[in-house]
Every structure is written in C-alpha cells, then in structure tokens.
Enzyme design. Sequence first.
Site, PDB file in Angstrom:
ATOM      1  N   GLU A   1       8.681   0.981  -2.583  1.00 20.89           N
ATOM      2  CA  GLU A   1       7.857  -0.228  -2.719  1.00 20.89           C
ATOM      3  C   GLU A   1       8.679  -1.349  -3.340  1.00 20.89           C
ATOM      4  O   GLU A   1       8.615  -2.501  -2.920  1.00 20.89           O
ATOM      5  CB  GLU A   1       6.628   0.051  -3.592  1.00 20.89           C
TER       6      GLU A   1
ATOM      7  N   HIS B   1       0.861  -1.190   0.000  1.00 23.74           N
ATOM      8  CA  HIS B   1       0.000   0.000   0.000  1.00 23.74           C
ATOM      9  C   HIS B   1       0.897   1.240   0.000  1.00 23.74           C
ATOM     10  O   HIS B   1       1.848   1.308   0.787  1.00 23.74           O
ATOM     11  CB  HIS B   1      -0.889  -0.029   1.250  1.00 23.74           C
TER      12      HIS B   1
HETATM   13  C1  GRF Z   1       1.426   0.743  -6.197  1.00 26.85           C
HETATM   14  O1  GRF Z   1       1.592   2.066  -5.760  1.00 26.85           O
HETATM   15  C2  GRF Z   1       0.814  -0.101  -5.111  1.00 26.85           C
HETATM   16  O2  GRF Z   1       1.238   0.264  -3.845  1.00 26.85           O
HETATM   17  C3  GRF Z   1      -0.647   0.226  -5.289  1.00 26.85           C
HETATM   18  O3  GRF Z   1      -0.837   0.269  -6.680  1.00 26.85           O
HETATM   19  C4  GRF Z   1       0.382   0.637  -7.306  1.00 26.85           C
HETATM   20  C5  GRF Z   1       0.712  -0.445  -8.293  1.00 26.85           C
HETATM   21  O4  GRF Z   1       1.797  -0.108  -9.100  1.00 26.85           O
HETATM   22  N1  GRF Z   1      -1.468  -0.736  -4.572  1.00 26.85           N
HETATM   23  P1  GRF Z   1       2.444  -1.192 -10.059  1.00 26.85           P
HETATM   24  O5  GRF Z   1       1.303  -1.783 -10.893  1.00 26.85           O
HETATM   25  O6  GRF Z   1       3.123  -2.223  -9.222  1.00 26.85           O
HETATM   26  O7  GRF Z   1       3.392  -0.399 -10.917  1.00 26.85           O
END
Ligand code: GRF
Length: 218
Positions: A177, A112
């Site tokens: 992330e 998230h």
């Molecule tokens: C990310 O910011 C994730 O945290 C959110 O949606 C986005 C997905 O990005 N849940 P990706 O598809 O991994 O580039």
Amino acid sequence: MTERLRLGCLASGGGSNLQAIIDRCRDGSLAAEISVVISNKPDSGALQRARNAGIPALCIDHRNFPTREDFDRAVVAALLEAGVELIVLAGFMRLISDVFLDAFPGRIMNIHPALLPAFPGLHVQRKALEYGARVTGATVHFVDGGVDTGPIVIQAVVPILDDDTEESLSARILEQEHRIYPRAIELFAQGRLRIDGRRVRIEPPLPPGSEVLVHPPL
Ligand code: GRF
C-alpha cells in the site's frame, strides 16, 4: 519551482499510508503537498502524524452531525477552504455521500487492502485468508457511489503464505500500500490518469513489467 498538486487527506486510523505520502512529498519524489489532513476521530494517529509534520490537522467528529450529508458538507467545506485538488482517503472509515462525490468528481482516491473486486468491505485480510485464496493484495481506486467499486488505478499482488495470520498478511499488504498509493497520486499529479468508463487509462502507457504472477510458483 514546479507546481505541486494540493492534496486533502482523510484518515481515521494510525495513518501509515498518510505517513508514506508525507515522506514522499517531503523527499521531493512526489510533486504534491498535503494542504490539510482531516480525521473523524479525535485520537487518530493520522492527526498526530500530520501535526508532527507541520501539516494543518483538523478533527471533524462525525458524531457531532445528525446525518451523513451534514458531516460531509462540513468536510467538503474544509477541503474547499484548503484549496485541495485531489482527495486522498487513507484508512478513512466512513462511507461518503453524493454531497462529497459531487463536490470532487473524479478527484477522490481510496486504498483498499485486497484485490478488488474480490473482498470489498471490512476485515478483508481475514476474509481472504479464511477463503483460502493464494494471493490477495492492495488496490488504489477512484471513488464512486458504491463500496470499493470505483475505477481501479493500481493493484499490487501479495502472496498468502501457509503460516500467515491476519496480522502478518495485513503487514505484507500494507508494505505494498505504501508503495502504490504515492505512485497513483504521482500519476494523477502528472495528469496521466484518464477515467474511461470503468477503466483508468494511463497516458502515455507504462511499459509492461512481468505479465504473469503465479503463487505458489510453478
Ligand atoms: C489500510 O490497510 C487501508 O488499506 C485500509 O485501512 C488501513 C489504514 O491503515 N483502508 P493506515 O491508517 O494507513 O495505517
């Protein structure tokens, strides 16, 4: 060869988190392999990334199912068929039902783009910016029955700068992330995560890093 944890990845969007995990599985720094990638969107970048990497990629379009539970039953069947041990939600934009949770208790992770419990839900980079928060970040957590409420595995803190836009902030969060999601999966693969009520214990514990984060700095 050492045992590799079998992952089932679910994604709806561009799949940059998926790519980070693919890359870490590939370079051998993560003892896991992605057995299947499933998307509810036929045109998602995530499916393309999976195909490019030679990973089985399935589209299960939620619009073809009358209820959330019916959709979840189809997804669960595909995941079981692939023999996955951990479900990795990577930008999967569907709420999951008890059908799904009950099939994989304690085995579903999500990422998230905020520091939970602040800013659950959607458009959270914009919400953090509009709120005037000085820091936000990213959270990897186990999934429970709520929206972004499950026990937290790892969080990374990201500063919010004066000239940030939703895009610049999202990009800064996404960079983190891509670091913390593979790390959380690695800890799971090593059998080091234990869910203890709301808390996730890491065993043996990791040595502490810098203990206080202040932004702007003192
Ligand atoms: C990310 O910011 C994730 O945290 C959110 O949606 C986005 C997905 O990005 N849940 P990706 O598809 O991994 O580039």
